[in-house]
Design a protein around this motif. Structure first.
Motif, PDB file in Angstrom:
ATOM      1  N   PHE B 129      -4.492   5.946   3.179  1.00 10.14           N
ATOM      2  CA  PHE B 129      -5.063   5.622   1.870  1.00 10.14           C
ATOM      3  C   PHE B 129      -5.071   4.117   1.649  1.00 10.14           C
ATOM      4  O   PHE B 129      -6.018   3.574   1.068  1.00 10.14           O
ATOM      5  CB  PHE B 129      -4.264   6.302   0.761  1.00 10.14           C
ATOM      6  CG  PHE B 129      -4.731   7.695   0.481  1.00 10.14           C
ATOM      7  CD1 PHE B 129      -6.067   7.936   0.233  1.00 10.14           C
ATOM      8  CD2 PHE B 129      -3.857   8.753   0.471  1.00 10.14           C
ATOM      9  CE1 PHE B 129      -6.515   9.214  -0.021  1.00 10.14           C
ATOM     10  CE2 PHE B 129      -4.301  10.034   0.223  1.00 10.14           C
ATOM     11  CZ  PHE B 129      -5.628  10.265  -0.025  1.00 10.14           C
ATOM     12  N   SER B 132      -7.942   2.603   3.681  1.00  8.49           N
ATOM     13  CA  SER B 132      -9.278   2.928   3.163  1.00  8.49           C
ATOM     14  C   SER B 132      -9.493   2.323   1.783  1.00  8.49           C
ATOM     15  O   SER B 132     -10.633   2.083   1.393  1.00  8.49           O
ATOM     16  CB  SER B 132      -9.487   4.436   3.145  1.00  8.49           C
ATOM     17  OG  SER B 132      -8.579   5.040   2.274  1.00  8.49           O
ATOM     18  N   SER B 133      -8.400   2.059   1.030  1.00 12.14           N
ATOM     19  CA  SER B 133      -8.605   1.451  -0.286  1.00 12.14           C
ATOM     20  C   SER B 133      -9.051   0.004  -0.153  1.00 12.14           C
ATOM     21  O   SER B 133      -9.698  -0.544  -1.047  1.00 12.14           O
ATOM     22  CB  SER B 133      -7.324   1.523  -1.109  1.00 12.14           C
ATOM     23  OG  SER B 133      -6.391   0.590  -0.639  1.00 12.14           O
ATOM     24  N   MET B 162     -15.613   3.196  -6.964  1.00  8.45           N
ATOM     25  CA  MET B 162     -14.568   3.485  -5.984  1.00  8.45           C
ATOM     26  C   MET B 162     -13.184   3.423  -6.612  1.00  8.45           C
ATOM     27  O   MET B 162     -12.323   4.226  -6.277  1.00  8.45           O
ATOM     28  CB  MET B 162     -14.684   2.547  -4.793  1.00  8.45           C
ATOM     29  CG  MET B 162     -15.814   2.983  -3.881  1.00  8.45           C
ATOM     30  SD  MET B 162     -16.194   1.817  -2.620  1.00  8.45           S
ATOM     31  CE  MET B 162     -15.422   2.551  -1.213  1.00  8.45           C
ATOM     32  N   GLU B 166     -10.997   6.837  -6.654  1.00 10.88           N
ATOM     33  CA  GLU B 166      -9.810   6.780  -5.809  1.00 10.88           C
ATOM     34  C   GLU B 166      -8.635   7.443  -6.500  1.00 10.88           C
ATOM     35  O   GLU B 166      -7.792   8.069  -5.849  1.00 10.88           O
ATOM     36  CB  GLU B 166      -9.480   5.316  -5.510  1.00 10.88           C
ATOM     37  CG  GLU B 166      -8.766   5.123  -4.197  1.00 10.88           C
ATOM     38  CD  GLU B 166      -8.580   3.654  -3.924  1.00 10.88           C
ATOM     39  OE1 GLU B 166      -9.562   3.017  -3.542  1.00 10.88           O
ATOM     40  OE2 GLU B 166      -7.470   3.163  -4.115  1.00 10.88           O
ATOM     41  N   THR B 170      -6.609  10.475  -4.715  1.00  9.64           N
ATOM     42  CA  THR B 170      -5.188  10.437  -4.380  1.00  9.64           C
ATOM     43  C   THR B 170      -4.443  11.563  -5.090  1.00  9.64           C
ATOM     44  O   THR B 170      -3.593  12.231  -4.493  1.00  9.64           O
ATOM     45  CB  THR B 170      -4.596   9.072  -4.775  1.00  9.64           C
ATOM     46  OG1 THR B 170      -5.517   8.071  -4.380  1.00  9.64           O
ATOM     47  CG2 THR B 170      -3.287   8.829  -4.096  1.00  9.64           C
ATOM     48  N   GLU B 222     -16.335   8.349  -2.875  1.00 11.67           N
ATOM     49  CA  GLU B 222     -15.682   7.241  -2.180  1.00 11.67           C
ATOM     50  C   GLU B 222     -16.530   6.724  -1.035  1.00 11.67           C
ATOM     51  O   GLU B 222     -16.487   5.543  -0.706  1.00 11.67           O
ATOM     52  CB  GLU B 222     -14.332   7.708  -1.608  1.00 11.67           C
ATOM     53  CG  GLU B 222     -13.203   7.681  -2.591  1.00 11.67           C
ATOM     54  CD  GLU B 222     -12.802   6.273  -2.950  1.00 11.67           C
ATOM     55  OE1 GLU B 222     -13.031   5.921  -4.121  1.00 11.67           O
ATOM     56  OE2 GLU B 222     -12.287   5.552  -2.105  1.00 11.67           O
TER      57      GLU B 222
END
Lengths: 172, 406, 100
Positions: B129, B132-133, B162, B166, B170, B222
């Motif tokens: 995560f 990718s964030s 995004m 996100e 999550t 995303e």
């Protein structure tokens, strides 16, 4: 020189370069990117210190959310190149030397006192033997520090409400 | 060889990275072909048809075209950020795949036993995560640095979108984490082994169906895909954040988008669909022959398709590829499928099949759904998806605390 | 291994640079960024000491600092937006109504 030392020097250099870039850049987006560089370098240092969970959180929250928010606002407000102003005489001739002196003094004392003490205490070898495991960290967070933890959630709630109220258009 | 024995982990990791990079790059290229074919079918067209049988060489032709196009950099662009953006997007999209394990088997490379993953970490999910964030920077910087109005609007839209989705992405995963009690993909998949009532695989998709729906929706947003492709909506923003990019930099954004698609599909497979576990109970031994059978059928199709093609190069190349496929497939069925190769292939076979199914779902959604309006997108994310994933989270934690979960 | 004092010195240098940025920058958003830099420097010291004394409390504090930084960024950026809307400028020297 060990691999750890090389990694430390490289990351430390990147962090300081990023911080200097943050100050010197006149375009706000460049400042933000420099700060992201600092954060990524610090995350690598956390990994070096055995705090993998904190390193991941650092990237996830700081680089992935907070700095994205900064750049978003910069883009939204179309913040142009920063206007530089001259320092006042007091700041230039008294403040700046004092700041540099303070920094040098702090560095010297930390290096001198602390290096000597660690060398005495652990025979030169440093850093604890066990890297911090996520499980132990969360046990600590949800037992000993459970009240501060809950308080931070209230803090976040207040921050959300505050941001909403501030950003709302007055006419509505 | 001395170097290998001194640094076994380094050498083996490099070999694994090289193999993974080759496979993923090929998969990215053929994903474009797959998407064009499926969307064409949905719209009653043929799709790519002329380059190779069924247009199978189209990705190669596209790649060569992109490489030889002129690379135009706008004179008013912010050079550093403009050049950084596509590299950042592609590199981060590919890096996430290093954390994805594709099978339980331990294989041996140069005499070193190693797992079917490039980097095995106890906090793999959070790392994934985290990486990718950071991927949003590619899109944002591209939008900002182009110094042009449509890319800027695309970049703004994409960063807002995004950040918003996100949160849901999550939170929708936390339910699975509560049930599995680990960030390690091996533990998460291991927790899903077994069956309920002797036939229903005990994957997380059944207890976490709400979470799965939230995850799929947030994952589409995303990856900036239809119906949430506002950052690049061509009817309103020309091409959004990559309007000013040309040549291979443009291709890099596309590869990053497809790479992200593969990553979210892999993650959904690992978390909700049992990863590399077979959907059938262990007592059905015929399932061991499935990978071999699939390879042999695929090889036969390649041979027939290649021979029926009108192009001479396709006639030469595709039957050879088909023969290789049949050979590997035959190896996988030897000795009642107990050959080491056959055993190692079981996990990746199921894993890739499930990822493929999810990729098909994404393409299907693209061919079916119209694009959202921007205010609809935002209110959907904050007022529907986020409460839904929160309800799922609270419900799951109540179940876990009361000990009702099997 | 790297002596812990090196980490602490790096942390001090970064904090000092953050202070310099805070004092010298004129754009309200970059001033916020300088504050983030100072918080990051403090985090590094926390993690280094946590490793040195083999106690996890330092890491817990880093966690809290990150949360506070996120909250601060949200409110601070909202304030920046209000200032930009009302005064049509992000320069802190234009925000001088309380100055005399």
């Amino acid at each position: 020189m060990s691999v750890a030392m090389l990694v430390f020097i490289a990351c430390g250099l990147f962090a300081v370069l990023g911080a200097v870039g943050l100050i010197l850049a006149r375009e706000p987006v460049h400042s933000a990117l420099s700060l992201v560089l600092v954060m990524v370098a610090l995350a690598v240092l956390y990994l070096l210190l055995g705090a993998a969970f904190i390193a991941a959180i650092q990237i996830l929250v700081y680089a992935g959310a907070v700095m994205v928010l900064f750049i978003f606002v910069i883009m939204l407000l179309n913040a142009g190149v920063e206007v530089r102003t001259n320092l006042s005489h007091l700041a230039r001739w008294v403040g700046l030397p004092l700041a540099i002196l303070f920094l040098a003094e702090m560095t010297y004392s930390l290096f001198h006192e602390y290096a000597a003490r660690t060398a005495l205490a652990a025979g030169g070898a440093v850093a604890g033997p066990v890297p911090a495991s996520t499980e132990e960290l969360s046990m600590k967070l949800f037992t000993e520090y459970v009240l501060p933890f809950e308080l931070t959630s209230i803090l976040i709630l207040i921050a959300i409400l505050g941001a909403l109220v501030l950003a709302k258009k007055e006419s509505a | 060889m001395e170097f290998v024995t001194q640094h076994p982990v380094l050498v083996v990791s490099l070999i694994k990275i090289a193999i993974a990079l080759f496979v993923v790059m090929t998969a990215l290229a053929y994903l474009t072909w797959f998407e064009r074919k499926v969307v064409a079918r949905i719209q009653s067209r043929w799709g790519p048809y002329w380059v190779g049988p069924h247009g199978l060489l189209q990705p190669l032709a596209d790649g060569i075209k992109f490489l030889f196009k002129e690379d135009v950099v706008p004179p008013t662009a912010d050079k550093v950020a403009y050049l950084l953006a596509p590299f950042l997007a592609l590199a981060l999209a590919l890096t996430t795949l290093a954390l994805v394990p594709i099978g339980p088997a331990t294989i041996s490379i140069l005499g070193q036993p190693t797992q079917l993953v490039i980097s095995h970490s106890p906090i793999a999910l959070i790392l994934l995560f985290a990486i990718s964030s950071v991927g949003v920077y590619g899109v944002m910087l591209a939008g900002w640095s182009s110094n042009s109005k449509y890319p800027l609007l695309g970049g703004l839209r994409s960063s807002a979108q995004m950040i918003s989705y996100e949160v849901s992405l999550t939170l929708s995963v936390v339910g699975v984490l509560l049930l599995a009690g680990s960030f390690d993909f091996y533990d998460i998949v291991g927790h899903q082994a077994g069956h309920w009532f002797h036939f229903l695989p005990s994957w997380e998709i059944f207890p976490q169906f709400l979470g799965f729906i939230c995850y799929l929706t947030a994952a589409i947003a995303e990856t900036n895909r239809v119906p949430f492709d506002l950052p690049e909506g061509e009817t309103e923003l020309v091409a959004g954040f990559h309007t000013e990019y040309s040549s291979f930099k443009f291709a890099m954004f596309f590869m990053a988008e497809y790479g992200n698609m593969i990553t979210v599909s892999c993650l959904a497979t690992l978390l909700f669909l049992g990863g590399w576990l077979s959907p059938f109970p262990d007592r059905w031994s015929w399932q061991l022959y499935l990978p071999g059978a699939g390879l042999i059928i695929g090889g036969l199709a390649l041979i027939v398709g290649g021979l029926r093609s009108v192009q001479w190069n396709a006639k030469a190349v595709f039957p050879v590829l088909g023969l290789v496929c049949i050979g590997v497939g035959y190896l996988c069925t030897l000795h009642g499928a107990t050959h080491p190769v056959a055993k190692a292939v079981q996990g990746p076979f199921w894993f890739i099949s499930k990822v493929f199914l999810l990729l098909f779902f994404y393409v299907w959604a693209r061919g079916t759904l119209p694009r959202f309006r921007y205010d609809q997108l935002m209110s959907f994310g904050w007022k529907f998806l986020l409460p839904l994933s929160l309800i799922n989270l609270v419900g799951t934690s109540i179940f876990v605390v009361l000990g009702w979960h099997p | 291994m790297v002596p812990i004092s090196y980490y602490v010195i790096l942390s001090g240098v970064l904090f000092g640079l953050g202070v310099i940025g805070f004092v010298f920058k004129r754009n309200i958003i970059t001033i916020f960024m300088s504050i983030e830099l100072m918080l990051n420097a403090v985090n590094l010291a926390f993690v280094a000491f946590s490793r040195e004394f083999n106690q996890l409390d330092g890491l817990v504090f880093v966690f809290f600092v990150i949360v506070v930084a996120a909250a601060e960024a949200a409110v601070g950026l909202a304030i920046a937006m209000v200032i930009a809307r009302n005064r049509k400028s992000l320069n802190v020297e234009d925000v001088d109504l309380l100055k005399f």
